[in-house]
Scaffold this active site. Structure first.
Site, short mmCIF file in Angstrom:
data_model
loop_
_atom_site.label_atom_id
_atom_site.label_comp_id
_atom_site.label_asym_id
_atom_site.label_seq_id
_atom_site.Cartn_x
_atom_site.Cartn_y
_atom_site.Cartn_z
N GLY A 214 0.82 -1.20 0.00
CA GLY A 214 0.00 0.00 0.00
C GLY A 214 0.85 1.25 0.00
CB SER A 215 1.13 4.19 0.73
OG SER A 215 1.52 5.54 0.71
CB ALA A 216 5.90 3.92 -0.20
CD GLN A 240 -3.14 -3.40 -0.58
OE1 GLN A 240 -2.56 -2.84 0.34
NE2 GLN A 240 -3.41 -4.70 -0.55
CG HIS A 456 -2.89 7.23 1.73
ND1 HIS A 456 -2.98 6.87 0.41
CD2 HIS A 456 -1.61 7.00 2.09
CE1 HIS A 456 -1.81 6.44 -0.02
NE2 HIS A 456 -0.95 6.49 0.98
#
Length: 546
Positions: A214-216, A240, A456
């Site tokens: 997820g994210s990075a 994600q 987020h």
């Protein structure tokens, strides 16, 4: 009874122990907490139906002469390695205002979670890459206990180098190997290679590896899809909220930013490239965390230093260009977003000094987001239509930097996939309680200028079925539904479970079926393209930073 080949090493170990202790007169079943890797045997812990191997080194410590170099193989060991506690997280700065460092430069470890019972066939493997903006986080972000136990898969979570230690580009470092930067991504690549070489010893299928994050971690997955170095190391991808920074900086841009960032270290004038590199490697590791936040590249505020770059080695082109040209790993894809992607970031930037109607365009849209057409953006997202200007900017942020980027990239990916591979897209819309999740939002105090919503990272604990209180029974059920779909995608390339709702539609650029995930309406598809103004954002330059 003849055992599966993936368990034969356990039998050999058990036989050796039996011969040593009992003169060879008896046999014992294999020890599920023992596994033989190419570097040597490891011993984990069994509890509650799961065996976990924590702190397994997958590469040599990137210290001394190995700092700012591609990861080297982990050394061989003669003795059995106890893997009952997690290894150190990679060096990172703590929260403001002190930014107190934590972790270690010696951090290239991974964790493995698998069902305790011997499998009838090799199990699907999920490799989780943690988020944290490439400056924080660790393998502890993903606990694979529930996912492995309840869905009969293996979960591997990994560390990788962060901040300057993981992503510094510098001409002196480039001179050594014709590229620099992306060390953290090369760590991830080394972990994937280690999994491919060793996971059969843990009952896993090296030909069925899904990479997720997820994210990075999500941007990392997209980067591996575009990287020629990672080709063949995974069979499926599940990023994600990773659709930011779709147009990566060049090596030259990143080198210039690296020289600027390293200026206070006094190494830039140390002499030859070799002498400069030696000076950089002689610095205390914590020195590289100065300020914790990198400077913008080129002074524009649009390119950030600690991100993947087009280094000519790991990435030969930007991810968005790789997807639009069809030059990427064409594997089944399961990706998506949360509904309120921007609330955390706008709260972090303007929670204590809220935007007003007068500052919304010049400070928020033009300054913070770096967009050249603030009036046009404001017309689509008028602050009067939202509770506060902060809330309006959060919607702009999320739609521009994450949601529409993922949809546009997935349009191109789906168009290029063979008939045997499908793409699936979700939107997580569960309005999670503020304190519920190991998430970015927990790093900020509540404020009255923004409502976090489905923020987020709020979906991560659902996918891994690692919920924390307070939760409702309906949210716990949603987590089980999502984790089951996640595991089924890892098994078959399709998240649908026979006879179980929700049913996912295969995504295409013409249909754009996006499954809405909430505890109340997880069977409904949403028009994410329309709701997030993607018709406008598709015509804008791709985002270049988080």
């Amino acid at each position: 009874m003849i055992r599966s080949i993936v368990w034969r090493h356990f039998a050999l170990v058990a036989a050796a122990l039996a011969l040593a202790g009992c003169g060879g007169g008896s046999s014992t079943p294999p020890d599920p907490t023992l596994a033989q890797t190419q570097q040597g045997a490891v011993k984990g812990t069994a509890a509650n139906g799961v065996v976990q191997f924590l702190g397994v080194p997958y590469a040599a410590a990137p210290t001394g002469a190995l700092r700012w170099k591609a990861p080297a193989p982990a050394p061989a060991r003669a003795a059995v390695l106890e893997t009952k506690t997690a290894g150190a997280q990679c060096l990172q700065a703590g929260p403001p205002p002190t930014f107190t460092p934590s972790g270690s430069e010696d951090c290239l470890f991974l964790n493995i979670y698998r069902p305790e019972a011997a499998p009838a066939a090799p199990l699907p493997v999920i490799v989780a890459i943690h988020g944290g903006g490439f400056v924080l986080g660790s393998s502890a972000f993903q606990d694979g206990t529930s996912l492995a136990k309840n869905n009969n898969v293996i979960l591997v979570s990994i560390n990788y180098r962060l901040s300057a230690l993981g992503f510094l580009a510098h001409p002196a470092l480039t001179a050594e190997n014709a590229a620099s930067g992306n060390y953290g991504l090369m760590d991830q690549n080394a972990a994937l290679a280690w999994v491919k070489q060793n996971i059969s010893a843990f009952g896993g299928d090296p030909a069925n590896v899904t990479i997720t994050g997820g994210s990075a971690g999500g941007l990392s997955v997209f980067s591996h899809m575009a990287s020629p170095m990672s080709s063949g190391l995974f069979a499926k991808a599940a990023p994600q909220s990773g659709g930011f920074s779709r147009l990566q900086a060049t090596l030259a841009q990143s080198e210039a930013a690296g020289v600027s960032f390293a200026a206070p270290w006094t190494c830039n004038s140390a002499g030859t490239n070799a002498q400069i590199a030696a000076c950089l490697r002689a610095l205390p590791a914590t020195t590289t965390l100065v300020g914790a936040v990198p400077p913008p590249i080129g002074g524009t505020g649009n390119l950030s230093a600690w991100l993947p770059i087009v280094d000519g080695k790991f990435l030969t082109t930007s991810t968005s260009l790789a997807f639009s040209s069809g030059n990427f790993a064409k594997v089944p894809l399961m990706t998506g977003v949360v509904e309120d992607e921007g609330t955390f970031f706008v709260s972090a930037a303007f929670g204590q000094a809220p935007l007003s109607a007068a500052t919304y365009e010049p400070v928020g849209i033009a300054g913070f987001l770096g967009l050249a057409n603030p009036t046009a953006v404001s017309a689509l997202y008028p602050p009067a239509s939202y509770a506060t200007p902060n809330q309006a900017l959060a919607r702009v942020y999320g739609d521009f930097r994450v949601t529409c980027g993922i949809l546009q990239d997935t349009d191109n990916i789906a168009n290029a996939l063979p008939a045997t591979a499908k793409a699936y897209v979700y939107q997580f819309s569960e309005k999670a309680p503020y304190t519920n999740a190991l998430s970015l939002a927990n790093r900020l105090p509540p404020n009255n200028n923004i409502t976090y919503g489905a923020f987020h990272g709020a979906d991560v604990n659902y996918w891994f079925d690692q919920m924390t209180s307070p939760t409702t029974p309906a949210q716990l059920q949603l987590a089980q539904t999502m984790s089951k779909a996640f595991a089924n995608f890892a098994k078959s390339g399709n998240p649908n479970v026979d006879g179980t709702l929700p049913q996912w539609q295969a995504y295409s650029a013409s249909q754009r079926g996006v499954l809405n995930l909430t505890h109340a309406a997880s069977t409904a598809n949403v028009d994410a393209y329309g709701a997030h103004q993607c018709g406008f954002w598709y015509g804008q330059p791709p985002s270049t930073r988080l």
